[in-house]
Design an enzyme around this catalytic site. Structure first.
Site, mmCIF file in Angstrom:
data_model
loop_
_atom_site.group_PDB
_atom_site.id
_atom_site.type_symbol
_atom_site.label_atom_id
_atom_site.label_comp_id
_atom_site.label_asym_id
_atom_site.label_seq_id
_atom_site.Cartn_x
_atom_site.Cartn_y
_atom_site.Cartn_z
ATOM 1 N N SER B 19 0.820 -1.205 0.000
ATOM 2 C CA SER B 19 0.000 0.000 0.000
ATOM 3 C C SER B 19 0.856 1.257 0.000
ATOM 4 C CB SER B 19 -0.890 0.015 1.241
ATOM 5 O OG SER B 19 -0.067 0.042 2.412
ATOM 6 N N LYS B 21 2.765 1.858 2.661
ATOM 7 C CA LYS B 21 2.799 2.276 4.071
ATOM 8 C C LYS B 21 4.222 2.441 4.585
ATOM 9 C CE LYS B 21 2.016 -2.421 5.889
ATOM 10 N NZ LYS B 21 2.468 -3.070 4.627
ATOM 11 N N SER B 22 5.150 1.565 4.150
ATOM 12 C CA SER B 22 6.539 1.690 4.614
ATOM 13 C C SER B 22 7.171 2.976 4.089
ATOM 14 C CB SER B 22 7.375 0.484 4.158
ATOM 15 O OG SER B 22 6.925 -0.683 4.814
ATOM 16 N N HIS B 55 13.732 -3.719 0.459
ATOM 17 C CA HIS B 55 13.358 -2.645 1.377
ATOM 18 C C HIS B 55 14.568 -1.817 1.779
ATOM 19 C CE1 HIS B 55 9.142 -3.682 3.021
ATOM 20 N NE2 HIS B 55 9.116 -2.487 2.503
ATOM 21 N N ASP B 89 9.120 -1.635 11.594
ATOM 22 C CA ASP B 89 8.419 -2.115 10.399
ATOM 23 C C ASP B 89 8.619 -3.627 10.286
ATOM 24 O OD1 ASP B 89 7.178 -2.398 7.970
ATOM 25 O OD2 ASP B 89 8.465 -0.978 6.892
#
Lengths: 177, 177, 177
Positions: B19, B21-22, B55, B89
């Site tokens: 989404s 969000k991170s 990430h 996270d």
């Protein structure tokens, strides 16, 4: 005769599983001193009995509770009264019950919407949002998801206020708080 | 002693898979020049290693990174400091790790909430919203979904600001930006 | 030459299954008298044919309809024109088609974003939010979910307005109505 409150006064609370939607819906109903809780969950297995009892404990006293897994329109007609708040938790479980028991769904849904259009007191409805995951593998789950989404849309058209709850926090989709 | 920032300063970023969000949570943390990234993902298989590395590349330099799959409360207590932003996270993956390793979940969750209540600097928490799909077939997935939803509610009560992110765009659920 | 409308004028409508996102997207497109509907669904089985026909009936007349399961960038380039509104429903199904037919997804997505950046009239895009349920068991579903979420983020960056629809009601995520 002077109306004491706007009529109809129907709130719809949407949210996912464990989103805090029931607790939020209860906070809306607590504005009224006379409250009837229409619980749609069926005591089909140990897990459901545990969930039903946990909900009841969490809710505390101050509610008349009726378990209404199927004949929801009738219960709404019988229980609705001025200054009595009905809380129906939840419509998506009720829809699942109708499907499981082979009831005529379109007719039951039409009867529900008719009953809601004619209530004489405030109503708070809780429903699940189930269409935001990946497409389910099996056709029955897809059909349920479609039915639930369409029911939510029909309820939202009827409702004065609509909320989407995540992590216990509401977003107003319709009306004002 | 004059406080430089409101305290506690805890942001919760909720959202679905992919989404954004991170990335949004990172943008909140980048307001601080000193940043610690508490990564909860475990390197259990090739897919996870790939996700973790992607990430990390995306995040770029300027972060101290700790991998904390289980002992999150301890790490938060050790790392929290004025003017140092902690980014965790994500909490939902941490919850899954606790269940997978047979840890006492209620105790771990209570310890986390205690640690968060006592932080001395800003914290950004990321968590997954997982309850908006169809009811999962298996009981373990339902139990996880329930746990994750309740954890999100507890974090949202504690947080100063709560966001729901979809397609990279935040909706403010609590507080102001 | 005086521009009659802001350019580019791209709206993105996100929502779950049966959230009312298509009906809301159609209401945006109906502001324009000339409308082209780019339908991405493939007539692969009886269920899909039924869904496609139901959508078409619901939409009513007043639309030119093209079925474009794969070559969407080309269709957008060919059909976009000043004062003609394109409605693409939906991008998530298109992504699934690309994967199913073994097309090069990154290239197709880049071509789509290029085509959208150069449209000469208004466009309304519909996409599914699929990442808010429990993590899917199988890797293909997880990969699809990741792809769909990233595509939604890319479209949201390009769009002038982004809406999240639940029960037929929009939340504005970007821009103003």
């Amino acid at each position: 005769m002077t109306p004491v409150e706007p009529h109809p006064d129907i709130s719809l609370v949407l949210g996912g599983a464990r989103s805090g939607k029931s607790t939020f819906a209860e906070s809306l109903a607590r504005r009224y001193s006379r409250r009837v809780y229409l619980a749609t969950a069926e005591r089909v297995d140990a897990e459901m009995v545990r969930r039903i009892e946990a909900h009841r404990r969490q809710r505390g006293p101050g509610w008349r509770t009726l378990e209404v897994p199927l004949d929801l329109a009738d219960a709404i007609r019988q229980e609705s009264a001025p200054q009595v708040c009905l809380l129906v938790d939840c419509l998506t479980v009720w829809l699942g019950n109708l499907m499981h028991h082979g009831r005529a769904i379109d007719a039951a849904q039409a009867a529900l919407l008719d009953a809601l259009a004619e209530v004489s007191g405030p109503v708070v409805l809780v429903a699940n949002e189930v269409g935001l995951g990946i497409v389910p593998d099996n056709a029955a789950a897809r059909a349920f998801r479609d039915r639930a989404g369409r029911l939510n849309q029909a309820l939202a058209r009827l409702a004065t206020r609509v909320y989407f709850v995540a992590a216990g926090l509401p977003v107003v989709l319709k009306g004002t708080e």
